[in-house]
Write a protein that holds these residues in place. Structure first.
Motif, mmCIF file in Angstrom:
data_model
loop_
_atom_site.group_PDB
_atom_site.id
_atom_site.type_symbol
_atom_site.label_atom_id
_atom_site.label_comp_id
_atom_site.label_asym_id
_atom_site.label_seq_id
_atom_site.Cartn_x
_atom_site.Cartn_y
_atom_site.Cartn_z
ATOM 1 N N ASP A 1 72.840 34.095 -80.745
ATOM 2 C CA ASP A 1 72.173 35.244 -80.131
ATOM 3 C C ASP A 1 71.141 35.811 -81.091
ATOM 4 N N ARG A 2 69.977 36.149 -80.559
ATOM 5 C CA ARG A 2 68.886 36.702 -81.381
ATOM 6 C C ARG A 2 69.306 37.979 -82.108
ATOM 7 N N ASP A 3 70.209 38.775 -81.505
ATOM 8 C CA ASP A 3 70.610 40.028 -82.156
ATOM 9 C C ASP A 3 71.407 39.797 -83.441
ATOM 10 N N ARG A 4 71.817 38.544 -83.704
ATOM 11 C CA ARG A 4 72.510 38.190 -84.953
ATOM 12 C C ARG A 4 71.530 37.708 -86.022
ATOM 13 N N LEU A 5 70.242 37.662 -85.680
ATOM 14 C CA LEU A 5 69.208 37.141 -86.579
ATOM 15 C C LEU A 5 68.241 38.263 -86.961
ATOM 16 N N PRO A 6 67.561 38.114 -88.103
ATOM 17 C CA PRO A 6 66.551 39.109 -88.467
ATOM 18 C C PRO A 6 65.484 39.214 -87.371
ATOM 19 N N GLU A 7 64.997 40.422 -87.141
ATOM 20 C CA GLU A 7 64.037 40.672 -86.062
ATOM 21 C C GLU A 7 62.760 39.841 -86.195
ATOM 22 N N ASP A 8 62.315 39.629 -87.423
ATOM 23 C CA ASP A 8 61.060 38.908 -87.644
ATOM 24 C C ASP A 8 61.242 37.385 -87.727
ATOM 25 N N PHE A 9 62.450 36.906 -87.503
ATOM 26 C CA PHE A 9 62.752 35.475 -87.584
ATOM 27 C C PHE A 9 62.382 34.808 -86.269
ATOM 28 N N ARG A 10 61.337 33.986 -86.282
ATOM 29 C CA ARG A 10 60.814 33.337 -85.072
ATOM 30 C C ARG A 10 60.672 31.823 -85.291
ATOM 31 N N ILE B 1 66.389 23.285 -81.673
ATOM 32 C CA ILE B 1 66.124 22.429 -80.515
ATOM 33 C C ILE B 1 65.736 23.216 -79.268
ATOM 34 N N GLU B 2 65.946 24.545 -79.291
ATOM 35 C CA GLU B 2 65.556 25.370 -78.143
ATOM 36 C C GLU B 2 65.462 26.825 -78.590
ATOM 37 N N THR B 3 64.517 27.547 -78.023
ATOM 38 C CA THR B 3 64.406 28.979 -78.297
ATOM 39 C C THR B 3 64.170 29.721 -76.990
ATOM 40 N N SER B 4 64.631 30.959 -76.946
ATOM 41 C CA SER B 4 64.369 31.852 -75.818
ATOM 42 C C SER B 4 64.305 33.265 -76.381
ATOM 43 N N GLU B 5 64.028 34.226 -75.539
ATOM 44 C CA GLU B 5 63.996 35.622 -75.989
ATOM 45 C C GLU B 5 65.382 36.094 -76.418
ATOM 46 N N GLU B 6 66.427 35.512 -75.849
ATOM 47 C CA GLU B 6 67.798 35.952 -76.107
ATOM 48 C C GLU B 6 68.508 35.178 -77.220
ATOM 49 N N SER B 7 68.095 33.902 -77.446
ATOM 50 C CA SER B 7 68.854 33.069 -78.382
ATOM 51 C C SER B 7 68.005 31.933 -78.947
ATOM 52 N N ILE B 8 68.576 31.287 -79.965
ATOM 53 C CA ILE B 8 68.027 30.012 -80.426
ATOM 54 C C ILE B 8 69.176 29.014 -80.402
ATOM 55 N N THR B 9 68.851 27.749 -80.174
ATOM 56 C CA THR B 9 69.853 26.691 -80.191
ATOM 57 C C THR B 9 69.518 25.762 -81.343
ATOM 58 N N ILE B 10 70.531 25.514 -82.195
ATOM 59 C CA ILE B 10 70.348 24.651 -83.358
ATOM 60 C C ILE B 10 71.273 23.443 -83.253
ATOM 61 N N ASP B 11 70.855 22.371 -83.896
ATOM 62 C CA ASP B 11 71.661 21.151 -83.964
ATOM 63 C C ASP B 11 71.949 20.886 -85.430
ATOM 64 N N ALA B 12 73.229 20.985 -85.805
ATOM 65 C CA ALA B 12 73.636 20.787 -87.198
ATOM 66 C C ALA B 12 74.074 19.347 -87.480
ATOM 67 N N ASN B 13 73.959 18.465 -86.491
ATOM 68 C CA ASN B 13 74.252 17.051 -86.728
ATOM 69 C C ASN B 13 73.216 16.468 -87.685
ATOM 70 N N HIS B 14 73.593 15.433 -88.414
ATOM 71 C CA HIS B 14 72.619 14.691 -89.212
ATOM 72 C C HIS B 14 71.578 14.148 -88.237
ATOM 73 N N PRO B 15 70.296 14.121 -88.626
ATOM 74 C CA PRO B 15 69.262 13.618 -87.706
ATOM 75 C C PRO B 15 69.526 12.207 -87.177
ATOM 76 N N LEU B 16 70.283 11.402 -87.906
ATOM 77 C CA LEU B 16 70.573 10.037 -87.453
ATOM 78 C C LEU B 16 71.971 9.896 -86.855
ATOM 79 N N ALA B 17 72.681 11.007 -86.656
ATOM 80 C CA ALA B 17 74.003 10.944 -86.020
ATOM 81 C C ALA B 17 73.854 10.357 -84.623
#
Length: 141
Positions: free
Chosen positions: A80-89, A111-127
């Motif tokens: 959720d964006r509210d868990r991140l610094p406001e200026d973090f884009r 891997i995805e961003t929206s006004e409400e959240s960001i989606t991250i992938d913590a897998n190794h890039p070659l997983a």
């Protein structure tokens, strides 16, 4: 003289994905140098060198499980964006680093961003990817 555990070796390699895309190579660069058994390279790659002689070449298939493991859905996390610094884009495709609760620094892919959240992938890039190595054993160090 065949390569064995504990030997320091120099090898050239080219690594491809299943579709033939080259994702790494030492051709036209210095060979990769490592000590067999130190664990600095993928174990299957290391094992492929054992028994080779300088000047020999071979092709080695390494399954995703033997390389960087499967791609795990639980490593894809929505924050959720509210868990991140406001200026973090962050932008999609950007690599960012986070500190874990244990203090470890982890690199993740946005891997995805929206006004409400960001989606991250913590897998190794070659997983989840099978790898095929073309290996040329150059020499011992």
């Amino acid at each position: 003289m065949e390569a064995k555990q504990g030997d320091m070796v120099r090898v050239h390699y080219t690594v491809r994905l299943d579709d033939g895309t080259i994702i790494g190579s030492t051709i036209n660069r210095e060979p990769l140098q490592f000590t067999i058994g130190e664990g600095k390279v993928i174990p299957s790659f290391e094992q492929a060198i054992i028994g080779m002689n300088p000047g020999e070449s071979k092709k080695v298939f390494v399954s995703a499980e033997q390389a960087f493991g499967p791609h795990l859905d639980e490593m894809v996390i929505v924050i959720d964006r509210d868990r991140l610094p406001e200026d973090f884009r962050p932008k999609v495709g950007e690599q960012i680093q986070f500190n874990t609760q244990s203090g470890e620094i982890v690199s993740v892919l946005v891997i995805e961003t929206s006004e409400e959240s960001i989606t991250i992938d913590a897998n190794h890039p070659l997983a989840g990817k099978n790898l095929t190595f073309d290996i040329n054993f150059v020499d011992f160090v």
